[in-house]
Design an enzyme around this catalytic site. Structure first.
Site, PDB file in Angstrom:
ATOM      1  N   ARG A  73       0.810  -1.208   0.000  1.00 15.76           N
ATOM      2  CA  ARG A  73       0.000   0.000   0.000  1.00 15.76           C
ATOM      3  C   ARG A  73       0.855   1.275   0.000  1.00 15.76           C
ATOM      4  O   ARG A  73       0.516   2.281  -0.626  1.00 15.76           O
ATOM      5  CB  ARG A  73      -0.920  -0.022   1.222  1.00 15.76           C
ATOM      6  CG  ARG A  73      -1.949   1.092   1.234  1.00 15.76           C
ATOM      7  CD  ARG A  73      -2.818   0.985   2.472  1.00 15.76           C
ATOM      8  NE  ARG A  73      -3.796   2.054   2.513  1.00 15.76           N
ATOM      9  CZ  ARG A  73      -4.108   2.751   3.588  1.00 15.76           C
ATOM     10  NH1 ARG A  73      -3.506   2.481   4.726  1.00 15.76           N
ATOM     11  NH2 ARG A  73      -5.013   3.704   3.538  1.00 15.76           N
ATOM     12  N   HIS A  77       0.372   4.422  -2.563  1.00 13.76           N
ATOM     13  CA  HIS A  77       0.071   5.776  -2.105  1.00 13.76           C
ATOM     14  C   HIS A  77       1.185   6.751  -2.475  1.00 13.76           C
ATOM     15  O   HIS A  77       0.925   7.937  -2.700  1.00 13.76           O
ATOM     16  CB  HIS A  77      -0.140   5.770  -0.597  1.00 13.76           C
ATOM     17  CG  HIS A  77      -1.500   5.296  -0.194  1.00 13.76           C
ATOM     18  ND1 HIS A  77      -2.358   6.036   0.580  1.00 13.76           N
ATOM     19  CD2 HIS A  77      -2.165   4.144  -0.471  1.00 13.76           C
ATOM     20  CE1 HIS A  77      -3.488   5.368   0.772  1.00 13.76           C
ATOM     21  NE2 HIS A  77      -3.384   4.210   0.151  1.00 13.76           N
ATOM     22  N   ASP A  78       2.386   6.269  -2.527  1.00 20.37           N
ATOM     23  CA  ASP A  78       3.497   7.126  -2.942  1.00 20.37           C
ATOM     24  C   ASP A  78       3.363   7.513  -4.405  1.00 20.37           C
ATOM     25  O   ASP A  78       3.407   8.691  -4.758  1.00 20.37           O
ATOM     26  CB  ASP A  78       4.831   6.408  -2.713  1.00 20.37           C
ATOM     27  CG  ASP A  78       6.017   7.268  -3.134  1.00 20.37           C
ATOM     28  OD1 ASP A  78       5.987   8.477  -2.840  1.00 20.37           O
ATOM     29  OD2 ASP A  78       6.952   6.741  -3.754  1.00 20.37           O
ATOM     30  N   VAL A  81       0.616  10.168  -5.737  1.00 23.14           N
ATOM     31  CA  VAL A  81       0.714  11.588  -5.399  1.00 23.14           C
ATOM     32  C   VAL A  81       2.140  12.052  -5.682  1.00 23.14           C
ATOM     33  O   VAL A  81       3.082  11.554  -5.092  1.00 23.14           O
ATOM     34  CB  VAL A  81       0.370  11.833  -3.913  1.00 23.14           C
ATOM     35  CG1 VAL A  81       0.413  13.325  -3.594  1.00 23.14           C
ATOM     36  CG2 VAL A  81      -0.996  11.254  -3.575  1.00 23.14           C
ATOM     37  N   SER A  87       7.653  10.675  -1.470  1.00 24.08           N
ATOM     38  CA  SER A  87       7.093  11.827  -0.759  1.00 24.08           C
ATOM     39  C   SER A  87       6.149  11.399   0.353  1.00 24.08           C
ATOM     40  O   SER A  87       5.933  12.129   1.319  1.00 24.08           O
ATOM     41  CB  SER A  87       6.377  12.767  -1.733  1.00 24.08           C
ATOM     42  OG  SER A  87       5.389  12.086  -2.486  1.00 24.08           O
ATOM     43  N   ASN A 105      -4.359   8.947   4.439  1.00 25.68           N
ATOM     44  CA  ASN A 105      -3.122   8.244   4.779  1.00 25.68           C
ATOM     45  C   ASN A 105      -2.943   7.992   6.271  1.00 25.68           C
ATOM     46  O   ASN A 105      -1.911   7.475   6.698  1.00 25.68           O
ATOM     47  CB  ASN A 105      -1.916   9.038   4.264  1.00 25.68           C
ATOM     48  CG  ASN A 105      -1.761   8.940   2.767  1.00 25.68           C
ATOM     49  OD1 ASN A 105      -2.201   7.978   2.146  1.00 25.68           O
ATOM     50  ND2 ASN A 105      -1.145   9.944   2.161  1.00 25.68           N
ATOM     51  N   PRO A 184      -7.675   7.979  -4.772  1.00 25.70           N
ATOM     52  CA  PRO A 184      -9.048   7.536  -5.028  1.00 25.70           C
ATOM     53  C   PRO A 184      -9.787   7.215  -3.733  1.00 25.70           C
ATOM     54  O   PRO A 184      -9.188   7.055  -2.675  1.00 25.70           O
ATOM     55  CB  PRO A 184      -8.869   6.278  -5.882  1.00 25.70           C
ATOM     56  CG  PRO A 184      -7.516   6.431  -6.480  1.00 25.70           C
ATOM     57  CD  PRO A 184      -6.694   7.114  -5.430  1.00 25.70           C
ATOM     58  N   HIS A 214      -6.326  -6.073  -3.694  1.00 24.55           N
ATOM     59  CA  HIS A 214      -7.266  -6.179  -2.582  1.00 24.55           C
ATOM     60  C   HIS A 214      -7.339  -7.600  -2.041  1.00 24.55           C
ATOM     61  O   HIS A 214      -8.068  -7.865  -1.086  1.00 24.55           O
ATOM     62  CB  HIS A 214      -8.654  -5.730  -3.021  1.00 24.55           C
ATOM     63  CG  HIS A 214      -8.726  -4.296  -3.397  1.00 24.55           C
ATOM     64  ND1 HIS A 214      -9.905  -3.676  -3.736  1.00 24.55           N
ATOM     65  CD2 HIS A 214      -7.764  -3.351  -3.494  1.00 24.55           C
ATOM     66  CE1 HIS A 214      -9.664  -2.415  -4.034  1.00 24.55           C
ATOM     67  NE2 HIS A 214      -8.379  -2.197  -3.894  1.00 24.55           N
ATOM     68  N   ASP A 274      -3.721 -14.018  -4.200  1.00 24.63           N
ATOM     69  CA  ASP A 274      -4.205 -14.909  -5.246  1.00 24.63           C
ATOM     70  C   ASP A 274      -5.346 -14.212  -5.980  1.00 24.63           C
ATOM     71  O   ASP A 274      -5.576 -13.021  -5.793  1.00 24.63           O
ATOM     72  CB  ASP A 274      -4.647 -16.253  -4.657  1.00 24.63           C
ATOM     73  CG  ASP A 274      -5.679 -16.096  -3.544  1.00 24.63           C
ATOM     74  OD1 ASP A 274      -6.470 -15.123  -3.592  1.00 24.63           O
ATOM     75  OD2 ASP A 274      -5.702 -16.931  -2.619  1.00 24.63           O
TER      76      ASP A 274
END
Length: 346
Positions: A73, A77-78, A81, A87, A105, A184, A214, A274
């Site tokens: 994750r 997220h890096d 943005v 960052s 975050n 998002p 996910h 999977d």
């Protein structure tokens, strides 16, 4: 990745990672690069770089299997943005609120694992390996260690789901406001998702394949509460959610702001990477509205069913898509810097 809700360690959890990316042309397992990125960038300057990252990640996974989700994750997220410039790792200062302190975050985790990796690399190869590259390598190692066919030696001899390109440099700026705008949301519909990612130059196929991230991790009630109650003026419950599954979730989430109850993205296998996620989506049992949104577009719907039927294809395409994401707005050459510590600029 519209998937950012509360993850409270321990255990370490991951929220959704919906990302769209352009189709990649370079081979996943080859030595091809993009711009100044290449597989094996540190082979001469720091030959043990990837081995050191793998060692630390493997130790963290052995201690806590749920660490794989937040490591993956962090990279998402890096990159979403300001591009893949680390960052997301920068601390806020007196005059600036950084990305990691933006609301989406607040539940990021595994910063300690990245710090341990950086400390070891600085001792071995001072000011050589960027924090941005550490995030990319650690994400690859985390997902590889969570993939059974990889750990059983049935995928690649080197124990990796895919090879990772390196050569990024670290950014010097980080903005919570930018994170709030560009990351998002779990309630995004397909049109909003497409628009968000198109603005980053990213495409449809990777929205479908990277949503498969996910398969790892858990979330909390606020990320899907609106799907259960007062969804719209027309529907009290999200019509894209299976009614029996909704009833189960309602029993778990009795309070809208409950950040304690853990909701597995894939019930029963939230630490195994999977293709089970895609079956759940076809059954209207994706945890987020953004998961089920994949069925409302012809191209992404076709891919959902394709990956459900062929896990091997999913694994292969996932590696390509991770390369795509890892190329977004990277700093290379003389741009940026190599931070001594990932949380602060030099």
């Amino acid at each position: 990745m519209a998937m950012w809700v509360s993850l409270l360690p321990p255990p370490r959890l991951l929220l959704p990672l919906l990302v769209l990316l352009l189709p990649v042309v370079a081979a996943v397992h080859g030595g091809y690069g993009h711009s100044n990125l290449t597989v094996g960038f540190y082979r001469h300057s720091c030959p043990d770089a990837e081995a050191i990252v793998r060692e630390v990640v493997a130790e963290a996974v052995e201690d806590d299997r749920t660490v794989t989700a937040p490591l993956l994750r962090l990279h998402f997220h890096d990159c979403f943005v300001r591009g893949c410039d680390a960052s997301v790792l920068l601390n806020s200062t007196k005059n600036n609120t950084a990305e990691k302190d933006a609301k989406p975050n607040h539940t990021l985790d595994a910063f300690d694992v990245i710090d341990t990796i950086k400390e070891k690399l600085e001792k071995k190869c001072p000011r050589t390996v960027s924090c941005a590259d550490i995030l990319a390598i650690a994400a690859r190692d985390a997902v590889s260690l969570a993939t059974k066919v990889v750990t059983k030696g049935e995928w690649r001899k080197d124990g990796n789901l895919y090879e990772v390109e390196t050569g990024r440099r670290d950014g010097r700026e980080s903005s919570a406001k930018e994170a709030a705008v560009h990351l998002p949301d779990s309630f995004d519909g397909i049109l909003k998702l497409i628009a968000r990612f198109k603005s980053k130059g990213l495409g449809l196929k990777d929205l479908a394949v990277l949503s498969g991230a996910h398969a790892l991790g858990n979330s909390h009630c606020p990320s899907m509460e609106k799907r259960l109650r007062n969804f719209t003026a027309q529907y009290d419950m999200d019509p894209t959610l299976d009614t029996a599954y909704a009833a189960t979730l309602k029993q778990q989430c009795t309070k809208p702001e409950d950040n304690e109850t853990e909701l597995a993205m894939v019930p029963g296998s939230s630490t195994t990477f999977d293709a089970t996620y895609y079956r759940l989506v076809t059954e209207k049992k994706g945890l987020f509205h953004s998961d089920e949104a994949l069925l409302s577009n012809g191209a992404t719907r076709m891919l959902v069913y394709s990956y459900m039927r062929s896990e091997r294809r999913f694994f292969s395409d996932f590696g390509v898509s991770m390369l795509n994401m890892g190329r977004v707005d990277v700093l290379t050459g003389r741009d940026g810097e190599i931070r001594r510590r990932c949380a602060v600029v030099n």
